[in-house]
Design a protein around this motif. Structure first.
Motif, mmCIF file in Angstrom:
data_model
loop_
_atom_site.group_PDB
_atom_site.id
_atom_site.type_symbol
_atom_site.label_atom_id
_atom_site.label_comp_id
_atom_site.label_asym_id
_atom_site.label_seq_id
_atom_site.Cartn_x
_atom_site.Cartn_y
_atom_site.Cartn_z
ATOM 1 N N THR A 181 0.822 -1.214 0.000
ATOM 2 C CA THR A 181 0.000 0.000 0.000
ATOM 3 C C THR A 181 0.851 1.258 0.000
ATOM 4 O O THR A 181 1.880 1.344 0.670
ATOM 5 N N HIS A 182 0.384 2.234 -0.766
ATOM 6 C CA HIS A 182 0.997 3.546 -0.943
ATOM 7 C C HIS A 182 1.004 4.295 0.404
ATOM 8 O O HIS A 182 -0.012 4.362 1.090
ATOM 9 N N ALA A 183 2.126 4.867 0.740
ATOM 10 C CA ALA A 183 2.243 5.641 1.973
ATOM 11 C C ALA A 183 1.354 6.873 1.930
ATOM 12 O O ALA A 183 0.860 7.259 0.875
ATOM 13 N N GLY A 184 1.182 7.495 3.071
ATOM 14 C CA GLY A 184 0.428 8.741 3.125
ATOM 15 C C GLY A 184 -0.313 8.938 4.427
ATOM 16 O O GLY A 184 -0.483 10.051 4.901
ATOM 17 N N CYS A 185 -0.748 7.818 5.037
ATOM 18 C CA CYS A 185 -1.547 7.932 6.262
ATOM 19 C C CYS A 185 -0.661 8.008 7.496
ATOM 20 O O CYS A 185 -1.151 8.250 8.595
ATOM 21 N N GLY A 186 0.639 7.736 7.348
ATOM 22 C CA GLY A 186 1.513 7.683 8.516
ATOM 23 C C GLY A 186 1.364 6.378 9.285
ATOM 24 O O GLY A 186 1.641 6.325 10.483
ATOM 25 N N ALA A 187 0.915 5.321 8.614
ATOM 26 C CA ALA A 187 0.731 4.004 9.249
ATOM 27 C C ALA A 187 -0.200 4.089 10.453
ATOM 28 O O ALA A 187 0.082 3.608 11.541
ATOM 29 N N LEU A 188 -1.344 4.697 10.206
ATOM 30 C CA LEU A 188 -2.362 4.907 11.231
ATOM 31 C C LEU A 188 -2.803 3.598 11.884
ATOM 32 O O LEU A 188 -2.799 3.471 13.112
ATOM 33 N N CYS A 189 -3.195 2.620 11.061
ATOM 34 C CA CYS A 189 -3.782 1.397 11.621
ATOM 35 C C CYS A 189 -2.760 0.534 12.355
ATOM 36 O O CYS A 189 -3.020 0.115 13.483
ATOM 37 N N PRO A 190 -1.573 0.268 11.767
ATOM 38 C CA PRO A 190 -0.591 -0.486 12.552
ATOM 39 C C PRO A 190 -0.274 0.204 13.891
ATOM 40 O O PRO A 190 -0.006 -0.456 14.890
ATOM 41 N N GLY A 191 -0.359 1.534 13.920
ATOM 42 C CA GLY A 191 -0.150 2.265 15.171
ATOM 43 C C GLY A 191 -1.238 1.992 16.194
ATOM 44 O O GLY A 191 -1.076 2.259 17.374
ATOM 45 N N CYS A 192 -2.375 1.459 15.733
ATOM 46 C CA CYS A 192 -3.476 1.073 16.626
ATOM 47 C C CYS A 192 -3.613 -0.441 16.663
ATOM 48 O O CYS A 192 -4.704 -0.972 16.870
ATOM 49 N N HIS A 193 -2.509 -1.143 16.393
ATOM 50 C CA HIS A 193 -2.465 -2.615 16.444
ATOM 51 C C HIS A 193 -3.388 -3.276 15.438
ATOM 52 O O HIS A 193 -3.867 -4.386 15.657
ATOM 53 N N ARG A 194 -3.699 -2.596 14.349
ATOM 54 C CA ARG A 194 -4.516 -3.196 13.294
ATOM 55 C C ARG A 194 -3.682 -3.312 12.029
ATOM 56 O O ARG A 194 -2.760 -2.543 11.822
ATOM 57 N N GLY A 195 -4.076 -4.250 11.180
ATOM 58 C CA GLY A 195 -3.425 -4.329 9.884
ATOM 59 C C GLY A 195 -3.884 -3.180 9.004
ATOM 60 O O GLY A 195 -4.969 -2.618 9.212
ATOM 61 N N CYS A 196 -3.081 -2.835 8.021
ATOM 62 C CA CYS A 196 -3.424 -1.777 7.061
ATOM 63 C C CYS A 196 -4.544 -2.269 6.152
ATOM 64 O O CYS A 196 -4.534 -3.415 5.708
ATOM 65 N N TYR A 197 -5.525 -1.398 5.885
ATOM 66 C CA TYR A 197 -6.666 -1.736 5.032
ATOM 67 C C TYR A 197 -6.453 -1.324 3.573
ATOM 68 O O TYR A 197 -7.327 -1.515 2.747
ATOM 69 N N GLY A 198 -5.352 -0.678 3.279
ATOM 70 C CA GLY A 198 -5.073 -0.323 1.882
ATOM 71 C C GLY A 198 -5.769 0.939 1.396
ATOM 72 O O GLY A 198 -6.011 1.086 0.196
ATOM 73 N N CYS A 199 -6.056 1.869 2.294
ATOM 74 C CA CYS A 199 -6.835 3.063 1.917
ATOM 75 C C CYS A 199 -6.159 3.916 0.840
ATOM 76 O O CYS A 199 -6.842 4.641 0.127
ATOM 77 N N PHE A 200 -4.836 3.858 0.748
ATOM 78 C CA PHE A 200 -4.151 4.716 -0.218
ATOM 79 C C PHE A 200 -3.856 3.981 -1.532
ATOM 80 O O PHE A 200 -3.140 4.499 -2.387
#
Ligand code: SF4
Ligand code: SF4
Ligand code: SF4
Ligand code: SF4
Lengths: 368, 264
Positions: free
Chosen positions: B191-210
């Motif tokens: 997944t393309h950067a941009g969110c600042g790894a919001l979800c992993p920072g909340c112990h969740r996997g990345c959903y691919g929003c970007f």
């Protein structure tokens, strides 16, 4: 041989704080041992071990109260000496059309690192060569590195992805520390064998009031030092440098590229990788601009962007760049290997690509 | 600033308004933005509407009707620069799930008079209809990146928006990898950067929003997700969210759908 009690770590952390150090060390967070501020014994990960395999890391609860019963986590001391993002310089436009510059960051705190593994000492030494040993010295790195107090911890139980013995960087530290500890646990015995590497280290050790080790402690410590090198999870083929130098057209690069995500995790967890990108960040008024340096990686397309475009367009080319820089061309550039055998790139690769297995495969001896 | 401030217009197509709101959410910076650029057409923020042409058009939303397809051509003609904002405008958005289904069957089910409904069979990114100067990713977009794009436009330079992975932001932030340390599936590596790894920072996997990063290797990630215990139909679902219609995610979900069908 001198020993201190494990509880003396509390005094050690307190004394260093009193001496004006910001003390950072291992602590447990988000299911891993990471490096962060530590204020006393309670912050250390007593009783926790870590399991390492390619692409897999898990903490587990030990049946003892070992303070240093884990190996290394996803963090390395690089995050303090070469932070992931820093403002190098700030430029102000004057009304007369000229410019004024100022340092981007305030002076760094003097830090004490607690629990530096032998491979990590070696990695700091490698980055010292990169940032301080070249024609142009990196001022910001130098300012952070200068006053660092290093408390090393020798490895008693190397991890599943460790291979420092084959890189000659561990599992016992030879130099580069102020103080080195070896944790010895056997039967009811639990002590830290302490050695000083500098005068400052000796002075601090004196204040901890160590005692002479008894015979049993001495024998147990010697056993740790003797046996740890036999317990490496992995080994790097001895002639890695030459193997890579003559494998530049090997078909294996393409094979590995089918598995590799070019996600850059390996380079970012690597304690020696130093690539960074520079960004100019101007404000909207056009008055102030900051020059910001952030961690970069040769797995990114932009990393090899030059006039005319990106020249490492394929993942195969990027994987080859990483491996050949680490293990081969680094020697030409800095006079050492760029790999210290910490195993992080193996454990933290999301799909478990193993640098030792790749080299063995290129050498023709692997199970590729 | 120069005497004439460049003009900005903000346009909406099929979307939720979240990306436009990011511009309004730039509370601290909004005054500086308004100093640098004249916000000439922004119905979400103001009823005052200046006439075109516009120096910079920010376009939110996807093209889902013949009327939209006509309107975006007019906007393109009246805009010196056209930048799409968000997953809808850049990849078709969550509504592009229709691209995997029979839209006519939907309209027959939902509407009393399906013959009144004029809709396209697919939800398209803006770039499928007109040339686009820059695509800003995200669902929603990131405020700092939006400001960077506007800043770059004002000074006539290339926006500094990295195309690398979310993993890179994740590691810079010092997060513990949820996939390696917890076995939680994560789309960060493709997944393309941009969110600042919001979800992993909340112990969740990345959903691919970007959406997909540069040189994504989705098949390799999918193979690892299977190794972590994900079923093929679950893999189809992880790629079918806000960027389902991006080339990489679409091909990967279709590949797994085909394989699921074969398995019966
Ligand atoms: S290349 Fe891998 S094993 Fe070697 S120092 Fe870097 S992270 Fe550690
Ligand atoms: S291996 Fe890659 S990221 Fe690491 S220092 Fe070399 S070029 Fe840079
Ligand atoms: S080797 Fe692993 S960590 Fe490195 S870029 Fe490839 S997939 Fe990512
Ligand atoms: S948690 Fe996800 S985004 Fe972060 S490093 Fe792991 S795989 Fe990449």
């Amino acid at each position: 041989m001198r020993v201190i009690a494990p509880q003396a770590m509390d005094t050690l952390i307190r004394l260093l704080s009193e001496d004006g150090y910001e003390v950072v060390g291992p602590t447990r967070r988000e299911g891993a041992i990471v490096y962060d501020r530590v204020h006393g014994l309670d912050d250390l990960p007593a009783g926790w071990g870590d399991d390492h395999a390619p692409g897999r890391y898990r903490l587990w609860q030990r049946d003892d109260q070992a303070l240093f019963g884990y190996v290394v986590g996803p963090h390395s001391w690089k995050k303090y000496l070469f932070p992931p993002r820093e403002t190098l310089v700030r430029v102000h436009r004057r009304d007369d059309g000229g410019f004024e510059t100022e340092n981007g960051e305030p002076s760094p705190p003097r830090r004490a690192f607690i629990g530096v593994r032998p491979c990590e000492l070696a990695a700091i030494d490698v980055q010292d060569r990169v940032f301080l040993g070249q024609a142009v010295r990196d001022r910001a790195y130098g300012a952070r590195r200068e006053g660092v107090f290093l408390v090393a911890v020798n490895c008693a139980e190397p991890g599943g992805t460790c291979f420092c013995a084959s890189m000659d960087t561990g599992p016992r530290a030879k130099s580069g520390f102020d103080m080195a500890l070896t944790e010895v646990i056997e039967g009811g015995m639990h002590v830290l064998v302490a050695e000083a590497g500098t005068e400052a280290g000796e002075a601090l050790l004196q204040r901890l009031e160590p005692r002479e080790a008894d015979d049993a402690e001495r024998r147990a410590a010697e056993r740790v030092w003797r046996e740890a090198p036999q317990r490496m999870g992995r080994a790097m083929p001895t002639n890695a440098r030459d193997v890579i130098a003559r494998s530049l057209e090997h078909p294996r690069w393409e094979e590995t590229a089918r598995r590799c995500l070019s996600c850059a995790n390996c380079t970012l967890v690597c304690p020696t990788c130093f690539c960074a990108q520079m960004e100019e960040v101007p404000d909207l008024e056009g008055r102030v601009s900051e020059r910001v340096r952030t961690w970069d990686s040769c797995f990114n397309g932009e990393h090899s962007y030059m006039v005319g475009g990106t020249h490492r367009t394929t993942v195969a080319a990027r994987y080859r760049q990483w491996l050949s820089h680490k293990l081969s061309t680094w020697h030409d550039q800095f006079g050492t290997s760029g790999c210290v055998g910490c195993g992080r790139c193996i454990t933290w690769c999301p799909v478990g690509i193993d640098i030792t297995e790749e080299v063995a495969g290129l050498a023709g001896g692997g199970d590729s | 600033m120069s005497a004439r401030r460049p003009t900005l217009a903000v346009w909406k197509f099929a979307s939720c308004d979240g990306c436009q709101l990011t511009l309004l959410g730039c509370e601290d910076e909004l005054l500086a933005v308004a100093d640098a650029i004249q916000i000439a057409y922004f119905p979400e923020a103001s009823s005052a509407m200046a006439e075109g042409p516009w120096d910079l058009s920010l376009v939110e939303g996807s093209i889902t009707t013949p009327h939209d397809a006509e309107r975006i051509r007019e906007i393109r003609r009246a805009s010196r620069h056209l930048v799409t904002i968000g997953a809808c405008a850049t990849a078709g958005g969550i509504q592009a799930l229709r691209n995997f289904a029979d839209v006519e069957a939907f309209t027959r089910q939902v509407y009393a008079r399906p013959d009144w409904i004029k809709t396209l069979a697919t939800s398209d990114p803006i770039a499928a209809h007109v040339p686009v100067d820059f695509e800003l990713r995200g669902c929603p977009i990131d405020k700092a990146q939006l400001l960077e794009v506007i800043n770059a436009f004002v000074y006539g330079r290339r926006p500094q928006v990295p195309q690398s992975s979310v993993c890179e932001e994740c590691k810079r932030a010092g997060h513990v990898c949820v996939m390696v340390a917890h076995g939680t599936p994560c789309l960060g590596p493709v997944t393309h950067a941009g969110c600042g790894a919001l979800c992993p920072g909340c112990h969740r996997g990345c959903y691919g929003c970007f959406g997909p990063k540069e040189t994504p290797n989705a098949p390799a990630l999918s193979a690892w997700l299977e190794h972590l215990g994900m079923k093929r139909e679950e893999i189809v679902r992880v790629y079918r969210t806000f960027n389902a219609n991006s080339d990489t995610f679409r091909e990967e979900s279709l590949r797994h759908e085909r394989d699921t069908d074969h398995q019966g």
